[in-house]
Design a protein around this motif. Structure first.
Motif, PDB file in Angstrom:
ATOM      1  N   VAL A 153      35.619  32.277  34.710  1.00 40.19           N
ATOM      2  CA  VAL A 153      36.870  33.017  34.615  1.00 40.19           C
ATOM      3  C   VAL A 153      36.580  34.316  33.876  1.00 40.19           C
ATOM      4  CG1 VAL A 153      37.515  31.664  32.579  1.00 40.19           C
ATOM      5  CG2 VAL A 153      39.251  32.930  33.804  1.00 40.19           C
ATOM      6  N   VAL A 154      36.986  35.404  34.468  1.00 42.53           N
ATOM      7  CA  VAL A 154      36.596  36.719  33.958  1.00 42.53           C
ATOM      8  C   VAL A 154      37.795  37.640  33.903  1.00 42.53           C
ATOM      9  CG1 VAL A 154      34.951  38.601  34.242  1.00 42.53           C
ATOM     10  CG2 VAL A 154      34.454  36.382  35.243  1.00 42.53           C
ATOM     11  N   ILE A 155      37.842  38.452  32.864  1.00 39.80           N
ATOM     12  CA  ILE A 155      38.847  39.516  32.829  1.00 39.80           C
ATOM     13  C   ILE A 155      38.157  40.812  33.221  1.00 39.80           C
ATOM     14  CG2 ILE A 155      40.424  40.843  31.397  1.00 39.80           C
ATOM     15  CD1 ILE A 155      40.760  38.423  29.668  1.00 39.80           C
ATOM     16  N   LEU A 156      38.599  41.387  34.304  1.00 40.49           N
ATOM     17  CA  LEU A 156      38.034  42.648  34.769  1.00 40.49           C
ATOM     18  C   LEU A 156      39.175  43.561  35.141  1.00 40.49           C
ATOM     19  CD1 LEU A 156      35.216  41.258  37.068  1.00 40.49           C
ATOM     20  CD2 LEU A 156      34.905  42.377  34.876  1.00 40.49           C
ATOM     21  N   LEU A 157      38.854  44.823  35.361  1.00 40.61           N
ATOM     22  CA  LEU A 157      39.876  45.767  35.761  1.00 40.61           C
ATOM     23  C   LEU A 157      40.582  45.279  37.018  1.00 40.61           C
ATOM     24  CD1 LEU A 157      38.274  49.291  35.320  1.00 40.61           C
ATOM     25  CD2 LEU A 157      40.202  48.343  34.073  1.00 40.61           C
ATOM     26  N   SER A 158      41.881  45.502  37.073  1.00 42.78           N
ATOM     27  CA  SER A 158      42.605  45.132  38.273  1.00 42.78           C
ATOM     28  C   SER A 158      42.061  45.902  39.470  1.00 42.78           C
ATOM     29  CB  SER A 158      44.097  45.421  38.083  1.00 42.78           C
ATOM     30  OG  SER A 158      44.261  46.791  37.767  1.00 42.78           O
ATOM     31  N   THR A 159      41.458  47.072  39.219  1.00 44.34           N
ATOM     32  CA  THR A 159      40.959  47.879  40.320  1.00 44.34           C
ATOM     33  C   THR A 159      39.650  47.376  40.904  1.00 44.34           C
ATOM     34  OG1 THR A 159      39.849  49.272  38.718  1.00 44.34           O
ATOM     35  CG2 THR A 159      42.013  49.983  39.451  1.00 44.34           C
ATOM     36  N   ASP A 160      39.027  46.411  40.235  1.00 48.52           N
ATOM     37  CA  ASP A 160      37.765  45.899  40.761  1.00 48.52           C
ATOM     38  C   ASP A 160      37.994  44.896  41.886  1.00 48.52           C
ATOM     39  OD1 ASP A 160      36.263  45.971  37.488  1.00 48.52           O
ATOM     40  OD2 ASP A 160      35.961  47.321  39.187  1.00 48.52           O
ATOM     41  N   MET A 161      39.259  44.642  42.185  1.00 42.97           N
ATOM     42  CA  MET A 161      39.602  43.598  43.142  1.00 42.97           C
ATOM     43  C   MET A 161      38.861  43.723  44.465  1.00 42.97           C
ATOM     44  SD  MET A 161      43.368  42.569  44.507  1.00 42.97           S
ATOM     45  CE  MET A 161      43.655  44.153  45.289  1.00 42.97           C
ATOM     46  N   PHE A 162      38.913  44.907  45.097  1.00 41.15           N
ATOM     47  CA  PHE A 162      38.286  45.052  46.412  1.00 41.15           C
ATOM     48  C   PHE A 162      36.783  44.847  46.348  1.00 41.15           C
ATOM     49  CE2 PHE A 162      41.854  46.028  48.836  1.00 41.15           C
ATOM     50  CZ  PHE A 162      42.666  46.932  48.165  1.00 41.15           C
ATOM     51  N   GLU A 204      50.852  44.850  41.990  1.00 43.23           N
ATOM     52  CA  GLU A 204      50.405  45.743  43.057  1.00 43.23           C
ATOM     53  C   GLU A 204      48.899  45.833  43.141  1.00 43.23           C
ATOM     54  OE1 GLU A 204      52.317  49.626  43.802  1.00 43.23           O
ATOM     55  OE2 GLU A 204      53.885  48.872  42.460  1.00 43.23           O
ATOM     56  N   ASN A 205      48.208  45.776  42.008  1.00 40.56           N
ATOM     57  CA  ASN A 205      46.749  45.824  42.056  1.00 40.56           C
ATOM     58  C   ASN A 205      46.148  44.428  42.097  1.00 40.56           C
ATOM     59  OD1 ASN A 205      47.039  48.676  40.130  1.00 40.56           O
ATOM     60  ND2 ASN A 205      45.612  48.628  41.857  1.00 40.56           N
ATOM     61  N   SER A 206      46.987  43.420  42.312  1.00 38.09           N
ATOM     62  CA  SER A 206      46.472  42.058  42.222  1.00 38.09           C
ATOM     63  C   SER A 206      46.513  41.329  43.544  1.00 38.09           C
ATOM     64  CB  SER A 206      47.284  41.259  41.195  1.00 38.09           C
ATOM     65  OG  SER A 206      47.536  42.044  40.050  1.00 38.09           O
ATOM     66  N   GLN A 207      47.167  41.942  44.547  1.00 40.85           N
ATOM     67  CA  GLN A 207      47.316  41.242  45.812  1.00 40.85           C
ATOM     68  C   GLN A 207      46.805  42.078  46.970  1.00 40.85           C
ATOM     69  OE1 GLN A 207      51.502  40.658  45.260  1.00 40.85           O
ATOM     70  NE2 GLN A 207      51.230  38.478  44.853  1.00 40.85           N
ATOM     71  N   ALA A 208      46.170  41.408  47.923  1.00 49.37           N
ATOM     72  CA  ALA A 208      45.678  42.102  49.104  1.00 49.37           C
ATOM     73  C   ALA A 208      45.531  41.085  50.208  1.00 49.37           C
ATOM     74  CB  ALA A 208      44.329  42.761  48.822  1.00 49.37           C
ATOM     75  N   GLY A 209      45.762  41.545  51.450  1.00 46.32           N
ATOM     76  CA  GLY A 209      45.583  40.660  52.599  1.00 46.32           C
ATOM     77  C   GLY A 209      46.356  39.363  52.487  1.00 46.32           C
ATOM     78  N   GLY A 210      47.517  39.406  51.883  1.00 49.54           N
ATOM     79  CA  GLY A 210      48.356  38.208  51.807  1.00 49.54           C
ATOM     80  C   GLY A 210      47.943  37.207  50.751  1.00 49.54           C
ATOM     81  N   HIS A 211      46.935  37.528  49.973  1.00 44.72           N
ATOM     82  CA  HIS A 211      46.521  36.607  48.919  1.00 44.72           C
ATOM     83  C   HIS A 211      46.685  37.246  47.562  1.00 44.72           C
ATOM     84  CE1 HIS A 211      44.773  33.414  51.270  1.00 44.72           C
ATOM     85  NE2 HIS A 211      44.133  34.298  52.019  1.00 44.72           N
ATOM     86  N   THR A 212      46.743  36.398  46.537  1.00 45.80           N
ATOM     87  CA  THR A 212      46.720  36.883  45.167  1.00 45.80           C
ATOM     88  C   THR A 212      45.327  36.659  44.623  1.00 45.80           C
ATOM     89  OG1 THR A 212      49.008  36.216  44.885  1.00 45.80           O
ATOM     90  CG2 THR A 212      47.763  36.682  42.897  1.00 45.80           C
ATOM     91  N   GLY A 260      43.449  44.900  32.588  1.00 49.12           N
ATOM     92  CA  GLY A 260      42.667  43.846  33.218  1.00 49.12           C
ATOM     93  C   GLY A 260      43.443  42.653  33.720  1.00 49.12           C
ATOM     94  N   ASN A 261      42.936  42.099  34.814  1.00 50.37           N
ATOM     95  CA  ASN A 261      43.454  40.857  35.376  1.00 50.37           C
ATOM     96  C   ASN A 261      42.474  39.741  35.114  1.00 50.37           C
ATOM     97  OD1 ASN A 261      45.692  42.057  36.449  1.00 50.37           O
ATOM     98  ND2 ASN A 261      45.045  41.907  38.581  1.00 50.37           N
ATOM     99  N   ILE A 262      42.970  38.523  35.252  1.00 55.37           N
ATOM    100  CA  ILE A 262      42.086  37.360  35.190  1.00 55.37           C
ATOM    101  C   ILE A 262      41.662  37.021  36.608  1.00 55.37           C
ATOM    102  CG2 ILE A 262      41.860  34.952  34.526  1.00 55.37           C
ATOM    103  CD1 ILE A 262      44.114  35.328  32.587  1.00 55.37           C
ATOM    104  N   TYR A 263      40.363  36.923  36.813  1.00 52.53           N
ATOM    105  CA  TYR A 263      39.851  36.516  38.123  1.00 52.53           C
ATOM    106  C   TYR A 263      39.142  35.179  37.983  1.00 52.53           C
ATOM    107  CZ  TYR A 263      40.429  41.422  39.482  1.00 52.53           C
ATOM    108  OH  TYR A 263      40.931  42.659  39.747  1.00 52.53           O
TER     109      TYR A 263
END
Lengths: 297, 428, 270
Positions: free
Chosen positions: B87-96, B129-137, B307-310
């Motif tokens: 479990v990692v906290i990273l920038l929400s922008t690192d999602m893609f 908004e920076n946490s969801q893409a392609g229908g997934h969270t 940051g978000n939790i991934y």
């Protein structure tokens, strides 16, 4: 008493290679094979997720030629070498000359000069960031006290690279000083006696006796400094992250960034190949120069 | 072999073995960055200890991994070596980037129960908004922020300005800045009007200006950018003008980490930085200070940040479940409120603001609510595929403009070309 | 006469230069031993305090980092002694088939150090499963061309008669090395040991990439992670941490100046 036994020649070769085997295996694994693998990798594309690498010939190198950051990194590194090598070698010689004579406070001087060498580069880098801080960092405080304005050393494109060079010189010169001390100690005192009897000035003594006699050390130290200039990376990571606008991006740092931040592994391999070539060039230089030992008669 | 050598070898072996001791409980590693001042590791350790008490069958190993930039490098390096953290906290922008490298698990595929799904819906939409893409969270908000402006009330008073009013628009920014910039006898500046940092998160600060000027830098899918939109160029020009034309800001790049300290030292009278520094400022500023939403041009606004939790992919599903447990633990309204109070980050759910602790805190320290109130004008943070590189091209261009090496339009045109080239493989 | 004047000027210049040279370090010491508020104000009556050190110590697991680094450098040194001795002996004593080529290939490592090939070496470690281990950090360095070179030089200068004498007494190769060569080359081992310890105590990029967790992180990486620019920077604490990480080497150096300098000297003389 058992007879002395002379091992048969073949036995010696086997023994010798066995002794060298652990070293050979490790060197092959971490130096030679990776070097070759790097060069090979540079002719492929970067594998992504499930897409494997394809052979792309010189595509990575073509990319490199059009990459402004690569040219900037190369230019920065060449500048780095061009400036830090003479400066650190020159300062090291000066320091050695100072410390060698029986001047007062000699031990303290030697300490001051050599201490930076035992510091980890990242520790030194952080101390220097503080030193360079605009307005209230020590350097700028001193500058303001004497009437010069404050300078944003690490934040201006013109001063960032020189500011980092200063850190390298600060750290390396003391180390090289030691080599010059050794060389100076080997200059036969009778030469200095002779010079004194002829009333030669200090400058003459330096030019005619000291300088030629320490030339081999000068070359050795210079080549070392040159190699180090192309391996600078710690202070880039610690002080500027390559900025501002790549003004302090150096080759090895760029390789690190491309490999571990962008994960463009094939491009990183191409860049590494360039770095390897530069180092190979320097080593040829070293062989060449060391063979022609410049000596004062 | 002498004793010393034996001792050394034994010690080395022991250390290696200690490193790979087997645990009977499920052990998960937790990477976290720190981007703001404060005793963060202590707080995190506190949470981990609490979690262990409540979940004795899960051991969490927290690892502080440096800055956000360091942390994404660390996490990806480890993952690609087969040592992925859980479990990692990273920038929400690192999602893609994380999705493209097939490293993270969509949270909604692990969080399947009804309470889990309610949990996912409990966050502020602006942060999703920076946490969801392609229908997934793909991530859940943990330490989220907006940019706010801090100002030194004493300095305002000394300059003849109303100490309770921050600049409300770009014109006031310049006007106030000019009054606040002080020189000494020799003409050197002793106090700057404003500092907007230009290292670290330069694109983020720039996004604030572009949002205020009414334009967006990238699309929701992260496949296209608009760096050289005329409004963006205008914003970049304004940014550069602050130091070059109006001279209310220091020249050259301004360091992200030193900006708060500059503020405390009185080197600058106003600063823009993350609300995450709020507690840091509160503890260290020895003067009265104010916090306000950013000024407006066409309208107000700021990008969200933080940051978000991934949850990283793991073949051991038990670990993914454990990671989810920990993620839910970190984001209960109480804990979100606690984290917000300890740092200054915006507590990520409306429910957190209704807790007693938060209500009390917001009542006695109004600046805490500023960033949350700004959410109505907030936009998603710049995020694209190959995020590190695409963002770097913008950062480099902006640094060139700010150091006077390039003009705004050519620099942004170049950045746009570079970014478009990098994003080419991602156009469907 | 003018020589004496030049002499005095030279001495004065040396002192001034020395002072300037020492300035950054003195600055760091000032900042580390005074409370944060005095970091940038040079008030001579400022109180001394160890607060920065305690804060730095508490903020990151420096104790663990110290342990890691110590184990790392000692482990590397021990392994280097063994491996380099064996290889150097083989190359020094006998004219091996392909010995020249082998030696030349070994010397390549003087130029092409592991940090230049970070990506490939990282991949190798990954295949070996040694990521995030102390062994992984040290392995590429254990076969040290520098060490082999030094020891070979040194072994070459040991008279062959001693070797023969040992063999006459029935010693095999390993015993000969142990009884004859090691004791005679002791100064070189000390010198090399100090150089190796200094180098690996201060090594940064490779450990940065190889280590992920605090269980293996050495001091340099720990310091950089701790001092990373995103936080509201407190210079006093960072200076304290920087001094802490350099302390063991610094103290050792201060106590054993002679030995250190002699070592670096000896290591460099060809």
């Amino acid at each position: 008493m058992p007879e002395a036994h002379k091992p048969r020649p073949l036995n010696i070769h086997v023994q010798g290679w066995l002794l060298a085997l652990p070293a050979v295996v490790l060197l092959a694994a971490f130096t030679h094979i990776p070097a070759v693998a790097t060069v090979i990798d540079s002719f492929f594309s970067t594998p992504h997720g499930r897409r494997p690498a394809d052979f792309v010939g010189l595509a990575q190198y073509r990319n490199m030629l059009t990459d402004p950051v690569f040219w900037l990194a190369l230019r920065n590194n060449l500048l780095y070498a061009l400036i830090t090598v003479p400066v650190s070698v020159g300062l090291a010689l000066a320091m050695a000359l100072w410390v060698k004579d029986r001047i007062k406070g000699r031990a303290a001087l030697r300490l001051a000069f050599f201490t930076p060498t035992v510091l980890p580069m990242v520790a030194a880098a952080n101390i220097w960031i503080f030193f360079y801080t605009p307005d209230y960092g020590l350097l700028n405080q001193i500058m303001r006290a004497v009437g010069l304005g404050s300078v944003n050393w690490l934040g201006s494109v013109e001063t960032a690279l020189p500011a980092m060079m200063a850190v390298t010189v600060w750290k390396e010169s003391g180390f090289f000083m030691v080599f010059f001390l050794a060389a100076l100690q080997q200059v036969p005192p009778v030469l200095y006696e002779a010079a004194r009897m002829e009333n030669a000035s200090r400058w003459m003594v330096f030019r005619r006796i000291t300088w030629p006699l320490v030339m081999p050390t000068t070359l050795f130290v210079a080549v070392n400094a040159l190699i180090n200039a192309f391996r600078v990376v710690d202070q880039v990571i610690a002080m500027t992250g390559g900025g501002p606008n790549n003004a302090t991006t150096l080759l090895l740092f760029y390789i690190y960034q491309v490999a571990f931040s962008f994960w463009d592994t094939a491009y990183a391999a191409a860049l590494s190949t360039v770095l390897l070539s530069v180092l190979a060039l320097i080593s040829f230089l070293q062989f060449f120069l060391l063979d022609r030992k410049i000596h004062y008669r | 072999m002498n004793k010393f050598a034996r001792l050394t070898i034994a010690a080395t072996l022991a250390a290696t073995f200690i490193g790979c001791s087997a645990a009977s409980a499920t052990e998960i590693t937790f990477y976290y960055p720190i981007a703001v001042g404060g005793p963060i590791p202590k707080i995190v350790d506190g949470y981990v200890a609490e979690f262990s008490k409540a979940h004795p069958d899960i051991t969490v190993k927290p690892v502080y991994t440096g800055t956000y930039q360091d942390s994404i490098v660390k996490a990806m390096t480890a993952a690609k070596a087969g040592n992925a953290p859980d479990v990692v906290i990273l920038l929400s922008t690192d999602m893609f980037t994380l999705i493209d490298n097939d490293l993270i698990e969509p949270i909604d595929t692990i969080a399947k129960s009804e309470s889990d799904q309610a949990w996912i819906k409990s966050f502020y939409p602006a942060f999703m908004e920076n946490s969801q893409a392609g229908g997934h969270t793909w991530g859940v908000p943990f330490q989220r922020s907006t940019i706010v402006q801090y100002w030194n009330k004493d300095a305002f008073k000394a300059a003849g300005l109303d100490p309770e009013k921050a600049p409300a628009n770009w014109d006031e920014m310049v006007a106030f800045g000019k009054k606040l910039t002080k020189h000494d006898g020799s003409g050197a500046v002793t106090q700057w009007g404003l500092e907007i940092p230009s290292t670290g998160f330069l694109y983020w600060m720039f996004q604030a200006l572009t949002t205020q000027n009414g334009t967006v830098l990238a699309n929701q899918d992260g496949t296209k950018v608009a760096y050289n939109d005329p409004k963006a160029v205008e914003a970049a020009q304004f940014f550069a003008d602050l130091s070059q034309k109006y001279q209310v800001m220091p020249k050259g790049t301004i360091d992200w980490g030193t900006t708060p300290k500059d503020f405390f030292e009185g080197k600058t009278a106003m600063m823009w930085t993350t609300t995450g520094n709020l507690t840091n400022v509160r503890s260290n500023a020895k003067f009265a200070f104010g916090v306000a939403a950013l000024p407006s041009k066409v309208h107000g606004g700021s990008p969200t940040g933080g940051g978000n939790i991934y949850i990283f992919k793991n073949s051991d599903k038990a670990k993914e479940e454990a990671a989810l447990e920990f993620a839910r633990f970190l984001t209960t309204p109480e804990r979100a409120a606690d984290w917000g109070i300890a740092t200054g980050y915006v507590a990520t759910q409306p429910a957190a603001w209704k807790t007693d602790a938060m209500k009390k805190y917001a009542a006695e320290f109004p600046p805490a609510a500023v960033a949350r109130d700004q959410l109505k004008d907030a936009v998603a943070e710049l995020s694209t595929h190959d995020n590190q590189r695409v963002t770097k091209s913008l950062n480099d261009a902006l640094q060139a403009v700010l150091t006077g090496t390039k003009q705004a339009k050519p620099a942004l045109d170049e950045a746009q070309a570079e970014a478009t080239r990098l994003l080419a493989p991602y156009q469907h | 006469m003018s020589d004496r004047l030049t002499s005095s000027i030279s001495t004065a210049a040396a002192w001034i230069f020395g002072l300037i040279w020492a300035l950054p370090l003195l600055y760091a010491i000032w900042a580390a031993f005074h409370p944060s508020a005095y970091a940038t104000h040079f008030d001579l009556t400022a109180p001394l305090s160890l607060e920065n050190f305690t804060r730095a110590w508490a903020a990151a697991p420096f104790a663990r980092y110290f342990l890691n680094t110590t184990l790392l450098v000692l482990g590397i040194m021990a392994a280097q002694f063994v491996i380099c001795t064996l290889a150097a002996f083989g190359l020094a004593r006998w004219k091996l088939f392909g010995g020249e080529v082998l030696f030349a290939l070994i010397l390549v490592q003087l130029m092409v150090t592991p940090d230049v090939l970070i990506l490939e070496n990282y991949r190798t470690l990954r295949t070996l499963g040694l990521i995030d281990t102390l062994t992984g950090i040290g392995l590429p360095y254990v076969a040290s061309a520098f060490g082999i070179f030094l020891l070979r030089q040194s072994f070459k200068s040991i008279p062959k008669e001693l070797d023969d004498a040992a063999r006459v007494e029935g010693a095999n190769t390993l015993q000969t090395i142990w009884r004859v060569y090691l004791p005679l080359a002791r100064p070189i081992y000390v010198a090399y040991g100090l150089v190796s310890i200094s180098y690996h105590w201060n090594n940064f990029l490779w450990p940065l990439i190889v280590t992920n967790s605090t269980e293996t992180r050495p001091l340099t990486v720990g310091l950089q992670v701790f001092a990373s620019g995103d936080q509201g920077i407190d210079w006093s604490v960072i200076c304290a941490a920087a001094l802490m990480t350099s302390a063991p080497l610094l103290v050792a150096f201060l106590l054993f100046q002679r030995a250190f300098i002699q070592s670096f000297l000896r290591a460099g003389i060809r």
